[in-house]
Write an enzyme that holds these catalytic residues in place. Structure first.
Site, PDB file in Angstrom:
ATOM      1  N   HIS A   1       0.851  -1.188   0.000  1.00 38.61           N
ATOM      2  CA  HIS A   1       0.000   0.000   0.000  1.00 38.61           C
ATOM      3  C   HIS A   1       0.886   1.237   0.000  1.00 38.61           C
ATOM      4  O   HIS A   1       1.438   1.622   1.039  1.00 38.61           O
ATOM      5  CB  HIS A   1      -0.907   0.002   1.229  1.00 38.61           C
ATOM      6  CG  HIS A   1      -1.745  -1.233   1.361  1.00 38.61           C
ATOM      7  ND1 HIS A   1      -1.240  -2.415   1.866  1.00 38.61           N
ATOM      8  CD2 HIS A   1      -3.048  -1.475   1.025  1.00 38.61           C
ATOM      9  CE1 HIS A   1      -2.201  -3.328   1.857  1.00 38.61           C
ATOM     10  NE2 HIS A   1      -3.300  -2.787   1.355  1.00 38.61           N
TER      11      HIS A   1
ATOM     12  N   GLY B   1      -2.340  -2.970  11.738  1.00 40.77           N
ATOM     13  CA  GLY B   1      -2.891  -3.540  10.512  1.00 40.77           C
ATOM     14  C   GLY B   1      -4.402  -3.576  10.618  1.00 40.77           C
ATOM     15  O   GLY B   1      -5.117  -2.958   9.812  1.00 40.77           O
TER      16      GLY B   1
ATOM     17  N   LEU C   1      -7.455  -2.052  11.493  1.00 43.81           N
ATOM     18  CA  LEU C   1      -7.597  -0.598  11.637  1.00 43.81           C
ATOM     19  C   LEU C   1      -8.191  -0.200  12.988  1.00 43.81           C
ATOM     20  O   LEU C   1      -9.095  -0.844  13.509  1.00 43.81           O
ATOM     21  CB  LEU C   1      -8.441  -0.041  10.494  1.00 43.81           C
ATOM     22  CG  LEU C   1      -7.790  -0.167   9.111  1.00 43.81           C
ATOM     23  CD1 LEU C   1      -8.711   0.359   8.022  1.00 43.81           C
ATOM     24  CD2 LEU C   1      -6.442   0.550   9.066  1.00 43.81           C
TER      25      LEU C   1
ATOM     26  N   GLY D   1     -10.133   4.932   7.769  1.00 47.01           N
ATOM     27  CA  GLY D   1     -10.594   3.611   8.193  1.00 47.01           C
ATOM     28  C   GLY D   1     -10.439   3.410   9.685  1.00 47.01           C
ATOM     29  O   GLY D   1     -11.318   2.830  10.341  1.00 47.01           O
TER      30      GLY D   1
ATOM     31  N   ASN E   1      -7.472  12.071   3.878  1.00 51.28           N
ATOM     32  CA  ASN E   1      -7.469  12.052   2.405  1.00 51.28           C
ATOM     33  C   ASN E   1      -8.846  11.741   1.818  1.00 51.28           C
ATOM     34  O   ASN E   1      -9.018  11.757   0.600  1.00 51.28           O
ATOM     35  CB  ASN E   1      -6.426  11.063   1.874  1.00 51.28           C
ATOM     36  CG  ASN E   1      -6.637   9.645   2.383  1.00 51.28           C
ATOM     37  OD1 ASN E   1      -7.760   9.164   2.466  1.00 51.28           O
ATOM     38  ND2 ASN E   1      -5.548   8.965   2.721  1.00 51.28           N
TER      39      ASN E   1
ATOM     40  N   HIS F   1      -5.089   3.430  -3.102  1.00 48.77           N
ATOM     41  CA  HIS F   1      -4.922   2.868  -1.758  1.00 48.77           C
ATOM     42  C   HIS F   1      -3.814   1.822  -1.715  1.00 48.77           C
ATOM     43  O   HIS F   1      -2.925   1.874  -0.866  1.00 48.77           O
ATOM     44  CB  HIS F   1      -6.246   2.253  -1.272  1.00 48.77           C
ATOM     45  CG  HIS F   1      -6.124   1.475   0.000  1.00 48.77           C
ATOM     46  ND1 HIS F   1      -6.075   2.070   1.241  1.00 48.77           N
ATOM     47  CD2 HIS F   1      -6.025   0.136   0.230  1.00 48.77           C
ATOM     48  CE1 HIS F   1      -5.964   1.144   2.174  1.00 48.77           C
ATOM     49  NE2 HIS F   1      -5.932  -0.033   1.592  1.00 48.77           N
TER      50      HIS F   1
ATOM     51  N   SER G   1     -17.995  -6.801  40.483  1.00 49.68           N
ATOM     52  CA  SER G   1     -18.236  -8.173  40.029  1.00 49.68           C
ATOM     53  C   SER G   1     -16.940  -8.899  39.689  1.00 49.68           C
ATOM     54  O   SER G   1     -16.801 -10.095  39.935  1.00 49.68           O
ATOM     55  CB  SER G   1     -19.149  -8.163  38.796  1.00 49.68           C
ATOM     56  OG  SER G   1     -20.427  -7.669  39.111  1.00 49.68           O
TER      57      SER G   1
ATOM     58  N   GLU H   1     -14.886  -2.542  26.521  1.00 49.56           N
ATOM     59  CA  GLU H   1     -14.060  -3.752  26.612  1.00 49.56           C
ATOM     60  C   GLU H   1     -12.953  -3.783  25.557  1.00 49.56           C
ATOM     61  O   GLU H   1     -11.808  -4.144  25.846  1.00 49.56           O
ATOM     62  CB  GLU H   1     -14.929  -5.008  26.474  1.00 49.56           C
ATOM     63  CG  GLU H   1     -15.891  -5.250  27.613  1.00 49.56           C
ATOM     64  CD  GLU H   1     -17.242  -4.579  27.400  1.00 49.56           C
ATOM     65  OE1 GLU H   1     -18.144  -4.770  28.233  1.00 49.56           O
ATOM     66  OE2 GLU H   1     -17.391  -3.865  26.377  1.00 49.56           O
TER      67      GLU H   1
ATOM     68  N   ASP I   1     -28.906 -14.500  34.634  1.00 53.34           N
ATOM     69  CA  ASP I   1     -28.731 -13.568  33.514  1.00 53.34           C
ATOM     70  C   ASP I   1     -28.909 -14.244  32.165  1.00 53.34           C
ATOM     71  O   ASP I   1     -29.075 -13.571  31.146  1.00 53.34           O
ATOM     72  CB  ASP I   1     -27.360 -12.890  33.586  1.00 53.34           C
ATOM     73  CG  ASP I   1     -27.356 -11.699  34.535  1.00 53.34           C
ATOM     74  OD1 ASP I   1     -28.449 -11.299  34.968  1.00 53.34           O
ATOM     75  OD2 ASP I   1     -26.270 -11.186  34.840  1.00 53.34           O
TER      76      ASP I   1
ATOM     77  N   HIS J   1     -25.407 -13.962  28.526  1.00 49.96           N
ATOM     78  CA  HIS J   1     -24.257 -13.688  29.381  1.00 49.96           C
ATOM     79  C   HIS J   1     -23.488 -14.953  29.772  1.00 49.96           C
ATOM     80  O   HIS J   1     -22.472 -14.858  30.464  1.00 49.96           O
ATOM     81  CB  HIS J   1     -24.707 -12.963  30.654  1.00 49.96           C
ATOM     82  CG  HIS J   1     -25.010 -11.511  30.442  1.00 49.96           C
ATOM     83  ND1 HIS J   1     -25.845 -11.070  29.438  1.00 49.96           N
ATOM     84  CD2 HIS J   1     -24.586 -10.393  31.091  1.00 49.96           C
ATOM     85  CE1 HIS J   1     -25.928  -9.744  29.487  1.00 49.96           C
ATOM     86  NE2 HIS J   1     -25.170  -9.312  30.472  1.00 49.96           N
TER      87      HIS J   1
END
Length: 656
Positions: free
Chosen positions: A27, A116, A118, A155, A184, A258, A377, A404, A462, A466
């Protein structure tokens, strides 16, 4: 004749396009477009020393848009890093080269993090910036005072992880973090207008960043913007308006620019348009000398820093932190194990984890904890870990919020930065949210501990959304990942010791919500979990079956053993808290532990995947073959047949 900026930037462009063209893949659009910004950054602002890529107080540079890897390889080569020779540039993307398709920190010195996928680099950089602020609070400006610079593309900013990273960085006011946005307005499919209409500056500003828009090919504006960034009291984003594939006569500014080789005609056109008359892979001597000189612009700062370190009263502690030393962690764990056995208490392994963390965080100041809004928890917060905030950078606990994925990436950044041993918690089922960063951490060998609680149908009411059933197996399938599933308080302590010692990669500790019975009721100094699996309880009668279990199901196997003994069927119970460590043992130990040719039954409240290696295709399995349900956990274990009675029935079938 003096070397001008355009000559130095064009050296990046030339090496990048020549390497991609020779490899017939890669690229080159980003290196062509961001060469001007990168040249000024690396020769005037980035604090680095090509003679020592591991200088602890260097600025961190992260190419989040990792597909443009020839940009960083060209920079490393031209600045004089030994890791990237001209021959390595020629060998771009070839087997065994130090210039792989995407930057890999474990391959190329000078690459801070593997990128790599993104957005990962941007999120990882947040952890690096947090690490710098914390270590600065601990050791002061004399030893720790550096910035983190990121090049990110459209990206990167479309990926969901970017939002987690941007909002966390803004909330934490990471003023030494600067994102250089390669604005760009092009992706592979074409103009960004096809899929996105976000005003990125306003987006960053809404999250507490200072932003600036510049022409990414105007040297005056680049200098002014970088000067501006260093003066701000909040994280900064500079939107650099660039032309992807700069100089390409036919495809510049389009999706075709690209990636992929441009072809001889287009490359010849670039050479003509940028005024580069030199043959492929050749850089004139005067330009090389200019790069070598300017690339070492901060070497004197390194020398001054080394003098300060030598005279610092904090030198020993600083060097121990950077080296990741653990002190006498074995003694801490042994003492804790003894107290657990003497206490004779049953509890959830997540609570046992919290108990040993109290001791470990008191003993190891480098441990920085956190949780994705589940501190109570996950039991990851201890009395030694005050919140790490802009008003208390010396704190040792990050409230990541419900982020997370960003949390896992930030921990990667902390570990790569060094000086910090990061751990944090969430529910095991949400490892799906953070898996991209977890996998990248395993690839990079990042010493991170992922505390994953509520590890089975044992979480109960739950319900199946979960309740993880395939997650332990999927994490075990990940190379370079240690997955621990301890059975009680003693094994939990042992697994924490092993996770901290696993410096070559990340660890996952899967822990129960529900209370479990103690199965290690006699104190032994040795860390029995270190071999991954061991005989917990040998058979009393003639041995006819081997029961292998993990975590909360070990107590079920022990109960089944007693019932089988009453029927005259001798059963051995093997606890296997870590398959990866057991796999590392020699064949003789494995066979001896698993009873050779004796029939085997595995007991685990998850799917069977991965167990056949140890129990054989004909071995019995008591576990899950589908999703769970919402009910008290005791009812669920009965409903899904994960009981001592079911183990006894399976054993009788195996021994007929």
């Amino acid at each position: 004749m003096s070397v001008e900026h355009k000559d130095m930037a064009n050296a990046i462009r030339a090496l990048s396009m020549d390497a991609v063209e020779q490899a017939k893949s890669g690229h080159v659009g980003l290196p062509l477009g961001m060469a001007d910004v990168a040249t000024i950054l690396w020769t005037h602002y980035l604090k680095h020393d090509p003679a020592d890529p591991h200088w602890a107080d260097r600025d961190r540079f992260v190419l989040s848009a990792g597909h443009g890897s020839m940009l960083i390889y060209s920079l490393l080569h031209l600045c004089g890093y030994e890791s990237v020779s001209r021959e390595e540039i020629r060998n771009f993307r070839q087997n065994g080269s130090k210039t792989p398709g995407h930057p890999e920190n474990f391959v190329t010195d000078g690459v801070e993090t593997t990128t790599g996928p993104l957005g990962q680099g941007l999120a990882t950089s947040v952890g690096m910036a947090i690490a710098e602020r914390h270590l600065n609070a601990r050791f002061g400006d004399e030893l720790v005072d550096h910035r983190t610079w990121v090049i990110a593309g459209d990206g990167c900013l479309m990926e969901g992880i970017s939002q987690e990273a941007i909002t966390l960085a803004g909330h934490m006011n990471l003023s030494k973090l600067t994102v250089l946005f390669d604005d760009n307005a092009v992706t592979i499919d074409g103009s960004t207008e096809l899929a996105d209409s976000t005003d990125q500056c306003k987006r960053f500003e809404a999250s507490g960043w200072a932003t600036k828009r510049i022409d990414g090919h105007n040297t005056k504006e680049i200098y002014e913007a970088l000067d501006w960034a260093r003066k701000q009291d909040k994280p900064t984003m500079i939107a650099c308006k660039t032309i992807i594939g700069y100089g390409a006569p036919n495809i510049a500014g389009t999706g075709k620019a690209h990636g992929g080789p441009y072809g001889e005609e287009e490359i010849a056109g670039i050479r003509k348009n940028i005024g580069w008359v030199h043959p492929p892979f050749e850089v004139p001597e005067d330009i090389e000398h200019a790069w070598a000189r300017e690339g070492a612009h901060a070497a004197h700062l390194h020398a001054e820093w080394k003098q300060r370190l030598e005279g610092s009263s904090d030198r020993k502690a600083f060097e121990a932190a950077i080296a990741g030393e653990l002190g006498d962690v074995e003694a801490v764990v042994r003492a804790h194990k003894k107290s657990v056995v003497e206490g004779g208490k049953d509890d959830a392994t997540r609570k046992w984890s919290g108990a040993v963390l109290e001791k470990l965080t008191e003993s190891i100041p480098e441990m920085i904890g956190g949780s994705a809004d589940l501190s109570g928890s996950n039991n990851t917060k201890t009395s030694s870990t005050d919140p790490l905030t802009p008003s208390n950078w010396g704190g040792r606990y990050v409230h990541y919020g419900v982020r997370e994925h960003g949390m896992a990436a930030a921990m990667n950044g902390m570990a790569l930065h060094k000086g910090i041993i990061p751990y944090s918690g969430t529910f095991l089922v949400f490892s799906d949210y953070s898996r991209g960063a977890i996998r990248l951490g395993a690839l990079m060998g990042a010493n991170v501990v992922h505390v994953m609680t509520h590890d089975s149908i044992g979480l109960g009411e739950d319900g199946p959304t979960h309740q993880p059933v395939e997650h332990v197996a999927s994490l075990r399938a990940m190379p370079n990942m240690m997955v621990f599933r301890p059975a009680d308080g003693v094994e939990t302590a042992e697994c924490w010791e092993l996770a901290l010692k696993h410096k070559a990669g990340p660890s996952t500790i899967a822990l129960t919500r529900q209370k479990v019975a103690s199965v290690r009721t006699e104190h032994v100094e040795e860390n029995l979990s270190a071999r991954g699996g061991y005989v917990l309880s040998p058979a009393k009668a003639e041995e006819k079956i081997v029961l292998v279990a993990t975590g909360s199901e070990v107590e079920i196997a022990v109960a089944a053993q007693a019932a089988l003994e009453e029927k005259g069927i001798g059963a051995r119970v093997v606890s296997m808290p870590c398959m990866e460590l057991f796999e590392a043992q020699d064949a003789a130990y494995q066979s001896r532990t698993l009873g050779g040719d004796l029939p085997k039954i595995a007991v685990e409240a998850g799917v069977r995947f991965g167990w056949d290696r140890w129990i054989g295709a004909q071995g019995g399995f008591v576990g899950m073959d589908g999703f769970g349900a919402s009910a008290p956990y005791q009812d669920l274990y009965k409903r899904f047949g994960i009981t001592a009675e079911a183990v006894v029935e399976a054993a009788e079938a195996q021994t007929r």
